[in-house]
Write an enzyme that holds these catalytic residues in place. Structure first.
Site, PDB file in Angstrom:
ATOM      1  N   ASP A   3       9.483  -6.301  -4.326  1.00 56.89           N
ATOM      2  CA  ASP A   3       8.730  -6.743  -3.498  1.00 56.89           C
ATOM      3  C   ASP A   3       9.026  -8.420  -3.411  1.00 56.89           C
ATOM      4  O   ASP A   3       9.724  -8.940  -4.408  1.00 56.89           O
ATOM      5  CB  ASP A   3       7.350  -6.846  -3.842  1.00 56.89           C
ATOM      6  N   ALA A   8       0.889  -1.073  -0.146  1.00 49.67           N
ATOM      7  CA  ALA A   8       0.115  -0.323   0.021  1.00 49.67           C
ATOM      8  C   ALA A   8       0.939   1.299   0.006  1.00 49.67           C
ATOM      9  O   ALA A   8       0.582   2.228  -0.771  1.00 49.67           O
ATOM     10  CB  ALA A   8      -1.051   0.164   1.301  1.00 49.67           C
ATOM     11  N   HIS A  33       7.752   8.714  16.281  1.00 50.76           N
ATOM     12  CA  HIS A  33       6.463   8.211  15.633  1.00 50.76           C
ATOM     13  C   HIS A  33       5.537   7.040  16.157  1.00 50.76           C
ATOM     14  O   HIS A  33       5.704   6.003  15.645  1.00 50.76           O
ATOM     15  CB  HIS A  33       6.981   8.055  14.303  1.00 50.76           C
ATOM     16  N   ASP A  76       3.091  12.953  10.270  1.00 51.98           N
ATOM     17  CA  ASP A  76       2.259  13.422  11.479  1.00 51.98           C
ATOM     18  C   ASP A  76       2.083  15.118  11.439  1.00 51.98           C
ATOM     19  O   ASP A  76       1.027  15.604  11.848  1.00 51.98           O
ATOM     20  CB  ASP A  76       3.168  13.155  12.641  1.00 51.98           C
ATOM     21  N   GLY A 118       4.267   1.588  -0.528  1.00 53.63           N
ATOM     22  CA  GLY A 118       5.420   1.559  -1.509  1.00 53.63           C
ATOM     23  C   GLY A 118       4.994   1.975  -2.953  1.00 53.63           C
ATOM     24  O   GLY A 118       5.395   2.971  -3.702  1.00 53.63           O
ATOM     25  N   ASN A 131       9.500  -6.940  11.714  1.00 47.55           N
ATOM     26  CA  ASN A 131      10.113  -5.823  10.648  1.00 47.55           C
ATOM     27  C   ASN A 131      11.572  -5.615  10.670  1.00 47.55           C
ATOM     28  O   ASN A 131      12.101  -5.352   9.986  1.00 47.55           O
ATOM     29  CB  ASN A 131       9.146  -4.598  10.803  1.00 47.55           C
ATOM     30  N   ARG A 148       0.486  -2.543  10.960  1.00 45.77           N
ATOM     31  CA  ARG A 148      -0.349  -2.917  12.171  1.00 45.77           C
ATOM     32  C   ARG A 148      -1.945  -3.358  11.898  1.00 45.77           C
ATOM     33  O   ARG A 148      -2.304  -2.768  10.680  1.00 45.77           O
ATOM     34  CB  ARG A 148      -0.235  -2.068  13.182  1.00 45.77           C
ATOM     35  N   VAL A 201      10.713   3.817   6.175  1.00 46.49           N
ATOM     36  CA  VAL A 201       9.213   3.955   6.571  1.00 46.49           C
ATOM     37  C   VAL A 201       8.667   2.895   7.322  1.00 46.49           C
ATOM     38  O   VAL A 201       7.948   3.155   8.096  1.00 46.49           O
ATOM     39  CB  VAL A 201       8.518   4.099   5.070  1.00 46.49           C
ATOM     40  N   ARG A 207       2.497   0.485  17.047  1.00 41.08           N
ATOM     41  CA  ARG A 207       3.842  -0.069  15.882  1.00 41.08           C
ATOM     42  C   ARG A 207       4.654  -0.778  16.428  1.00 41.08           C
ATOM     43  O   ARG A 207       5.406  -1.464  15.643  1.00 41.08           O
ATOM     44  CB  ARG A 207       3.767   1.638  15.510  1.00 41.08           C
ATOM     45  N   ARG A 252      -0.987  15.629   9.193  1.00 37.32           N
ATOM     46  CA  ARG A 252      -2.095  15.326   9.857  1.00 37.32           C
ATOM     47  C   ARG A 252      -2.289  16.411  10.918  1.00 37.32           C
ATOM     48  O   ARG A 252      -3.685  16.576  11.220  1.00 37.32           O
ATOM     49  CB  ARG A 252      -1.843  13.949  10.723  1.00 37.32           C
TER      50      ARG A 252
HETATM   51  N1  LIG Z   1       6.518   5.824   8.951  1.00 40.45           N
HETATM   52  C1  LIG Z   1       5.507   5.919   8.456  1.00 40.45           C
HETATM   53  O1  LIG Z   1       5.029   7.209   8.686  1.00 40.45           O
HETATM   54  C2  LIG Z   1       4.513   4.998   8.160  1.00 40.45           C
HETATM   55  C3  LIG Z   1       3.221   5.139   7.323  1.00 40.45           C
HETATM   56  C4  LIG Z   1       2.512   3.979   6.935  1.00 40.45           C
HETATM   57  C5  LIG Z   1       2.922   2.705   7.091  1.00 40.45           C
HETATM   58  N2  LIG Z   1       4.158   2.602   7.687  1.00 40.45           N
HETATM   59  C6  LIG Z   1       4.540   1.097   7.774  1.00 40.45           C
HETATM   60  O2  LIG Z   1       5.176   0.882   6.403  1.00 40.45           O
HETATM   61  C7  LIG Z   1       5.173  -0.530   6.333  1.00 40.45           C
HETATM   62  C8  LIG Z   1       4.364  -1.094   5.051  1.00 40.45           C
HETATM   63  O3  LIG Z   1       3.003  -0.629   5.289  1.00 40.45           O
HETATM   64  P1  LIG Z   1       2.030  -1.074   3.947  1.00 40.45           P
HETATM   65  O4  LIG Z   1       0.705  -0.647   4.185  1.00 40.45           O
HETATM   66  O5  LIG Z   1       2.507  -0.698   2.909  1.00 40.45           O
HETATM   67  O6  LIG Z   1       2.167  -2.795   4.281  1.00 40.45           O
HETATM   68  P2  LIG Z   1       1.789  -3.833   3.061  1.00 40.45           P
HETATM   69  O7  LIG Z   1       1.492  -5.026   3.581  1.00 40.45           O
HETATM   70  O8  LIG Z   1       0.538  -3.387   2.140  1.00 40.45           O
HETATM   71  O9  LIG Z   1       2.992  -3.753   1.975  1.00 40.45           O
HETATM   72  C9  LIG Z   1       4.175  -4.287   2.667  1.00 40.45           C
HETATM   73  C10 LIG Z   1       4.907  -5.068   1.438  1.00 40.45           C
HETATM   74  O10 LIG Z   1       6.371  -5.479   1.921  1.00 40.45           O
HETATM   75  C11 LIG Z   1       6.224  -6.672   1.129  1.00 40.45           C
HETATM   76  N3  LIG Z   1       7.608  -7.388   1.789  1.00 40.45           N
HETATM   77  C12 LIG Z   1       7.572  -8.128   3.034  1.00 40.45           C
HETATM   78  N4  LIG Z   1       8.959  -8.529   3.220  1.00 40.45           N
HETATM   79  C13 LIG Z   1       9.594  -8.258   2.269  1.00 40.45           C
HETATM   80  C14 LIG Z   1      11.232  -8.466   1.829  1.00 40.45           C
HETATM   81  N5  LIG Z   1      11.980  -8.817   2.674  1.00 40.45           N
HETATM   82  N6  LIG Z   1      11.386  -7.838   0.929  1.00 40.45           N
HETATM   83  C15 LIG Z   1      10.655  -6.966  -0.200  1.00 40.45           C
HETATM   84  N7  LIG Z   1       9.440  -6.909   0.265  1.00 40.45           N
HETATM   85  C16 LIG Z   1       8.760  -7.396   1.295  1.00 40.45           C
HETATM   86  C17 LIG Z   1       5.129  -7.404   1.280  1.00 40.45           C
HETATM   87  O11 LIG Z   1       5.224  -8.477   0.144  1.00 40.45           O
HETATM   88  C18 LIG Z   1       4.168  -6.349   1.094  1.00 40.45           C
HETATM   89  O12 LIG Z   1       3.932  -5.996  -0.343  1.00 40.45           O
HETATM   90  C19 LIG Z   1       4.458  -1.004   7.529  1.00 40.45           C
HETATM   91  O13 LIG Z   1       5.509  -1.530   8.536  1.00 40.45           O
HETATM   92  C20 LIG Z   1       3.925   0.083   8.099  1.00 40.45           C
HETATM   93  O14 LIG Z   1       3.684   0.027   9.677  1.00 40.45           O
HETATM   94  C21 LIG Z   1       5.010   3.628   8.192  1.00 40.45           C
HETATM   95  O1  LIG Z   2      -0.235   4.023  12.019  1.00 42.83           O
HETATM   96  C1  LIG Z   2       0.499   3.228  11.494  1.00 42.83           C
HETATM   97  O2  LIG Z   2       0.852   1.951  12.012  1.00 42.83           O
HETATM   98  C2  LIG Z   2       0.932   3.457  10.310  1.00 42.83           C
HETATM   99  C3  LIG Z   2       1.754   4.842   9.920  1.00 42.83           C
HETATM  100  O3  LIG Z   2       2.912   4.742  11.102  1.00 42.83           O
HETATM  101  C4  LIG Z   2       0.841   5.838  10.091  1.00 42.83           C
HETATM  102  O4  LIG Z   2       0.927   6.785  10.893  1.00 42.83           O
HETATM  103  O5  LIG Z   2       0.050   6.072   9.466  1.00 42.83           O
END
Ligand SMILES: NC(=O)c1ccc[n+]([C@@H]2O[C@H](COP(=O)([O-])OP(=O)(O)OC[C@H]3O[C@@H](n4cnc5c(N)ncnc54)[C@H](O)[C@@H]3O)[C@@H](O)[C@H]2O)c1
Ligand SMILES: O=C(O)C[C@H](O)C(=O)O
Length: 307
Positions: free
Chosen positions: A32, A10, A175, A148, A12, A95, A82, A118, A88, A151
């Site tokens: 991926d 989602a 975060h 943040d 990426g 992770n 999550r 991220v 988180r 938001r």
């Molecule tokens: N820092 C932030 O502000 C923030 C914001 C949103 C989400 N996130 C985090 O980002 C991460 C991804 O969220 P998402 O919603 O995209 O999840 P998602 O499940 O939609 O996508 C994660 C992708 O990572 C892939 N993946 C897993 N292991 C892998 C590996 N070893 N090599 C390559 N690809 C791999 C999965 O196949 C999947 O397609 C989560 O940990 C989420 O908590 C952080």
């Molecule tokens: O809330 C989460 O777990 C994902 C991300 O860190 C966010 O703030 O949207």
């Protein structure tokens, strides 16, 4: 400018889409682990090129980093998100292994890359990358504060009943649901402090709503958010790619700044072609300083779990 995005899920894919729509990168490589997934996302996104008017070439690869060689910027979004009711920090077990593995593979093919982390828990994953890779600190950036802050501005605009573009504000700290420090004392509406318009109680509510911004969306969506996270990452990448020298709160390795050291946590930085070109030290109120230090303690506790 070549950008690699690992994790075509989602966040990426949204990140790749915003980078392409902003039309500043020549190439985005999505990687991926799931067979065919990055290839499919890349093809789908490329079929929007004529509709959205961009020239960025997006390609996808299954667990193959050769195509990522010599990337200028790489974004790590791989890992699990999550579910409602989780923090988180609970994601660390799975992770940490993914981020460590992926970061090593990226650097192998792009030794000069600037890395944006991220995956959650983001401050700890940024610290992990810092410790594992030993890169100069300007080249490891954690994305959380830009999201943040967006938001926070959204919540402020709601409270002020004005467009978000009239509002300025920043969130520093970890975060996490409890660690964010929205800087209400510095937030403005067209240069006027928001405290001129909003009561202390209303500002407190805005802060609380901001801090649980990610949890609120996770409850509504059943998984965590992706549009604003993807847009936030693309803004950081653009500031680096176009040497914009914009200021964003980012998670960065501190060595005494704000009286903190040996952790990565969100503070304002200037982002340009060299990554983090400057850490900006703000004059915080005593209350804000205390909250930042409490947040740092919590981040350090999570970092200790890496052992
Ligand atoms: N820092 C932030 O502000 C923030 C914001 C949103 C989400 N996130 C985090 O980002 C991460 C991804 O969220 P998402 O919603 O995209 O999840 P998602 O499940 O939609 O996508 C994660 C992708 O990572 C892939 N993946 C897993 N292991 C892998 C590996 N070893 N090599 C390559 N690809 C791999 C999965 O196949 C999947 O397609 C989560 O940990 C989420 O908590 C952080
Ligand atoms: O809330 C989460 O777990 C994902 C991300 O860190 C966010 O703030 O949207």
């Amino acid at each position: 400018m070549k950008v690699t995005v690992v994790g075509a899920g989602a966040v990426g894919a949204s990140c790749a889409e915003y980078i392409a729509i902003k039309n500043f990168a020549s190439e985005v490589v999505l990687v991926d682990i799931k067979e065919g997934f990055a290839e499919g996302k890349a093809m789908d996104l490329m079929q929007t090129a004529t509709l959205n008017g961009f020239d960025t070439k997006i390609t996808g690869r299954t667990n193959d980093y050769t195509a990522t060689a010599n990337s200028d910027v790489a974004v790590i979004t791989s890992g699990i998100p999550r579910k409602p009711g989780m923090t988180r920090e609970e994601l660390i077990g799975i992770n940490a292994g993914i981020v460590k593995d992926v970061a090593g593979k990226i650097i192998e093919h792009s030794p000069d890359v600037i890395l944006i982390v991220v995956s959650n828990p983001m401050d700890t994953m940024t610290y992990l990358a810092h410790k594992e890779l030993g890169l100069p600190k300007n080249r490891i950036i954690g994305m959380g504060g830009a999201l943040d802050s967006a938001r926070f501005k959204y919540r402020l605009s709601e409270a002020l009943a004005c467009p978000a573009s009239d509002v300025d504000g920043m969130v520093i700290g970890g975060h996490s649901d409890t660690g964010m420090v929205p800087l209400t004392s510095l937030a403005t509406r067209n240069s006027v402090r928001v405290s001129e318009f909003l009561s202390e109680e209303r500002l407190q509510q805005v802060s609380e709503d901001t801090k649980v911004g990610g949890a609120t969306l996770t409850k509504l969506l059943g998984t965590s958010a992706w549009y604003a996270p993807g847009a936030a990452v693309s803004s950081l990448v653009q500031s680096i790619a176009c040497d914009q020298k914009k200021m964003f709160p980012c998670s960065t390795y501190l060595e005494g700044e704000y009286g903190l050291s040996d952790l990565c946590i969100g503070v304002p930085v200037i982002l340009g072609k060299d990554g983090i070109e400057e850490i900006v030290e703000l004059n915080l109120t005593d209350a804000e300083k205390n909250k930042l230090h409490e947040s740092a303690e919590a981040v350090k506790k999570t970092n200790a779990l890496l052992e």
